[in-house]
Design a protein around this motif. Structure first.
Motif, mmCIF file in Angstrom:
data_model
loop_
_atom_site.group_PDB
_atom_site.id
_atom_site.type_symbol
_atom_site.label_atom_id
_atom_site.label_comp_id
_atom_site.label_asym_id
_atom_site.label_seq_id
_atom_site.Cartn_x
_atom_site.Cartn_y
_atom_site.Cartn_z
ATOM 1 N N LYS A 59 -3.921 3.062 -3.053
ATOM 2 C CA LYS A 59 -4.896 2.001 -2.791
ATOM 3 C C LYS A 59 -4.280 0.886 -1.947
ATOM 4 C CE LYS A 59 -7.808 2.717 -6.888
ATOM 5 N NZ LYS A 59 -9.096 2.899 -6.179
ATOM 6 N N LEU A 60 -3.024 0.553 -2.218
ATOM 7 C CA LEU A 60 -2.332 -0.438 -1.384
ATOM 8 C C LEU A 60 -2.233 0.051 0.060
ATOM 9 C CD1 LEU A 60 0.626 -1.446 -3.740
ATOM 10 C CD2 LEU A 60 -1.271 -2.925 -3.062
ATOM 11 N N ASP A 61 -1.873 1.322 0.218
ATOM 12 C CA ASP A 61 -1.719 1.881 1.561
ATOM 13 C C ASP A 61 -3.036 1.899 2.329
ATOM 14 O OD1 ASP A 61 0.933 2.335 0.902
ATOM 15 O OD2 ASP A 61 0.599 4.433 0.339
ATOM 16 N N ASN A 62 -4.137 2.097 1.608
ATOM 17 C CA ASN A 62 -5.442 2.260 2.251
ATOM 18 C C ASN A 62 -6.247 0.972 2.352
ATOM 19 O OD1 ASN A 62 -5.055 5.051 2.605
ATOM 20 N ND2 ASN A 62 -5.762 5.474 0.512
ATOM 21 N N ALA A 63 -5.762 -0.105 1.757
ATOM 22 C CA ALA A 63 -6.500 -1.371 1.832
ATOM 23 C C ALA A 63 -6.627 -1.799 3.303
ATOM 24 C CB ALA A 63 -5.786 -2.447 1.033
ATOM 25 N N PRO A 64 -7.785 -2.277 3.708
ATOM 26 C CA PRO A 64 -8.045 -2.555 5.138
ATOM 27 C C PRO A 64 -7.480 -3.884 5.617
ATOM 28 C CG PRO A 64 -9.999 -3.057 3.856
ATOM 29 C CD PRO A 64 -8.992 -2.500 2.877
ATOM 30 N N TRP A 65 -6.191 -4.109 5.357
ATOM 31 C CA TRP A 65 -5.545 -5.334 5.830
ATOM 32 C C TRP A 65 -4.833 -5.068 7.145
ATOM 33 C CZ3 TRP A 65 -3.381 -4.909 0.365
ATOM 34 C CH2 TRP A 65 -4.243 -5.514 -0.554
ATOM 35 N N ASP A 66 -4.951 -5.997 8.076
ATOM 36 C CA ASP A 66 -4.175 -5.869 9.306
ATOM 37 C C ASP A 66 -2.747 -6.360 9.032
ATOM 38 O OD1 ASP A 66 -4.214 -8.678 9.341
ATOM 39 O OD2 ASP A 66 -5.830 -8.766 10.833
ATOM 40 N N GLU A 67 -1.898 -6.356 10.044
ATOM 41 C CA GLU A 67 -0.496 -6.699 9.844
ATOM 42 C C GLU A 67 -0.328 -8.129 9.326
ATOM 43 O OE1 GLU A 67 2.321 -4.825 9.910
ATOM 44 O OE2 GLU A 67 0.834 -3.223 10.001
ATOM 45 N N ALA A 68 -1.123 -9.039 9.839
ATOM 46 C CA ALA A 68 -1.018 -10.427 9.379
ATOM 47 C C ALA A 68 -1.405 -10.553 7.909
ATOM 48 C CB ALA A 68 -1.902 -11.330 10.238
ATOM 49 N N GLU A 69 -2.461 -9.839 7.517
ATOM 50 C CA GLU A 69 -2.887 -9.896 6.116
ATOM 51 C C GLU A 69 -1.870 -9.226 5.201
ATOM 52 O OE1 GLU A 69 -7.706 -9.912 6.176
ATOM 53 O OE2 GLU A 69 -6.742 -8.112 6.945
ATOM 54 N N ARG A 70 -1.286 -8.119 5.668
ATOM 55 C CA ARG A 70 -0.242 -7.469 4.866
ATOM 56 C C ARG A 70 0.946 -8.401 4.675
ATOM 57 N NH1 ARG A 70 0.208 -1.049 6.556
ATOM 58 N NH2 ARG A 70 -1.682 -0.379 5.427
ATOM 59 N N ALA A 71 1.281 -9.138 5.708
ATOM 60 C CA ALA A 71 2.368 -10.110 5.592
ATOM 61 C C ALA A 71 2.037 -11.173 4.553
ATOM 62 C CB ALA A 71 2.645 -10.751 6.946
ATOM 63 N N ARG A 72 0.780 -11.594 4.527
ATOM 64 C CA ARG A 72 0.351 -12.582 3.524
ATOM 65 C C ARG A 72 0.451 -12.011 2.120
ATOM 66 N NH1 ARG A 72 -5.454 -14.661 4.425
ATOM 67 N NH2 ARG A 72 -4.892 -15.944 2.612
ATOM 68 N N VAL A 73 0.086 -10.737 1.961
ATOM 69 C CA VAL A 73 0.192 -10.102 0.647
ATOM 70 C C VAL A 73 1.652 -10.073 0.194
ATOM 71 C CG1 VAL A 73 -0.125 -7.956 -0.641
ATOM 72 C CG2 VAL A 73 -1.901 -8.715 0.935
ATOM 73 N N ILE A 74 2.541 -9.712 1.096
ATOM 74 C CA ILE A 74 3.962 -9.688 0.755
ATOM 75 C C ILE A 74 4.443 -11.083 0.371
ATOM 76 C CG2 ILE A 74 6.281 -9.349 1.676
ATOM 77 C CD1 ILE A 74 5.154 -6.984 3.290
ATOM 78 N N ASP A 75 4.064 -12.069 1.155
ATOM 79 C CA ASP A 75 4.494 -13.436 0.867
ATOM 80 C C ASP A 75 3.999 -13.901 -0.504
ATOM 81 O OD1 ASP A 75 5.852 -13.658 3.245
ATOM 82 O OD2 ASP A 75 4.231 -14.683 4.306
ATOM 83 N N GLU A 76 2.747 -13.567 -0.829
ATOM 84 C CA GLU A 76 2.212 -13.991 -2.126
ATOM 85 C C GLU A 76 2.841 -13.203 -3.261
ATOM 86 O OE1 GLU A 76 0.435 -16.451 -4.654
ATOM 87 O OE2 GLU A 76 0.378 -16.668 -2.462
ATOM 88 N N THR A 77 3.207 -11.956 -3.015
ATOM 89 C CA THR A 77 3.899 -11.179 -4.040
ATOM 90 C C THR A 77 5.267 -11.789 -4.332
ATOM 91 O OG1 THR A 77 2.750 -9.183 -3.307
ATOM 92 C CG2 THR A 77 4.667 -8.864 -4.708
ATOM 93 N N LEU A 78 5.946 -12.259 -3.293
ATOM 94 C CA LEU A 78 7.214 -12.967 -3.492
ATOM 95 C C LEU A 78 7.005 -14.215 -4.341
ATOM 96 C CD1 LEU A 78 8.649 -12.641 0.129
ATOM 97 C CD2 LEU A 78 9.584 -11.548 -1.922
#
Length: 219
Positions: A178-197
């Protein structure tokens, strides 16, 4: 901003990007004392109390995300921890637990961050991923500790019972898909990583505040 562009699935990038802070949480002073069998049962109870407030915030966010096209993919009723935590705290604290427990300052800040971040599906997922996948995997070491050291196998340790998900490895694989298939672009994926940190650091802050009270809970 975290750079996420690589050839790996997003779930692998997310795991690699947060590995250092994940290890920081796992090897915090409080967790080392707990898993080393150095604490009384009350020392664990203090953690369960903080989790009640944290999961209350996450599961309230799950309720809000249920109809979201992206966040709704990460709402799993079989994962919900609050019912089990309520039974655990009734056993660990007593029948009046709701009137006696209070969040630490770090827990209040953590809850506030969850509420703020969960205005966006990616922020919600960051906090959801950080807590639940860790509990399904590494949390089982705490479950074994509770059974072995405190003779707590049911009420008191139910937080770590995940029978509703079936096979844990298959569930984790499906979650990563589900993480792999979520429709986030690169900027949104970066935001997800930042918030996970940020989510991991929130956990570390709670562990650090608990560690400041270790002398009260030494076995």
């Amino acid at each position: 901003m975290t750079v996420t562009t690589d050839a790996r699935p997003f779930s692998a990038t997310l795991r690699a990007s947060t590995l250092e802070v994940h290890e920081k949480a796992n090897y915090s002073t409080y967790m080392r004392a707990l898993l080393g069998g150095e604490l009384t049962q009350e020392g664990y109870t203090q953690l369960a109390i903080q989790y009640y407030f944290v999961y209350g915030a996450i599961e309230a966010a799950s309720d809000r995300m249920a109809g979201d096209s992206v966040g709704g993919e990460f709402v799993f009723d079989e994962l919900r921890r609050l019912p089990n935590l309520e039974r655990d705290l009734a056993h660990l604290v007593g029948p009046d637990w709701r009137e006696t427990i209070t969040p630490l300052a770090s827990t209040r800040e953590y809850v506030s961050r969850i509420r703020e971040a969960s205005s966006w599906a990616g922020g919600y997922v960051a906090h959801h991923y950080t807590r639940y996948l860790g509990d399904i995997a590494g949390g089982q070491a705490i479950r074994r500790l509770l059974e072995r050291q405190y003779d707590v196998a049911e009420a008191g340790a139910l937080f770590y019972h995940f029978e509703g998900i079936g096979s844990a490895p298959r569930f984790r694989d499906a979650y990563r898909a589900k993480l792999d298939n979520a429709p986030w672009d690169e900027a949104e994926r970066a935001r997800v990583i930042d918030e996970t940190l940020v989510a991991f650091e929130c956990n570390v802050a709670v562990f650090d505040e608990l560690a400041s009270r270790l002398d009260e809970f030494r076995a």
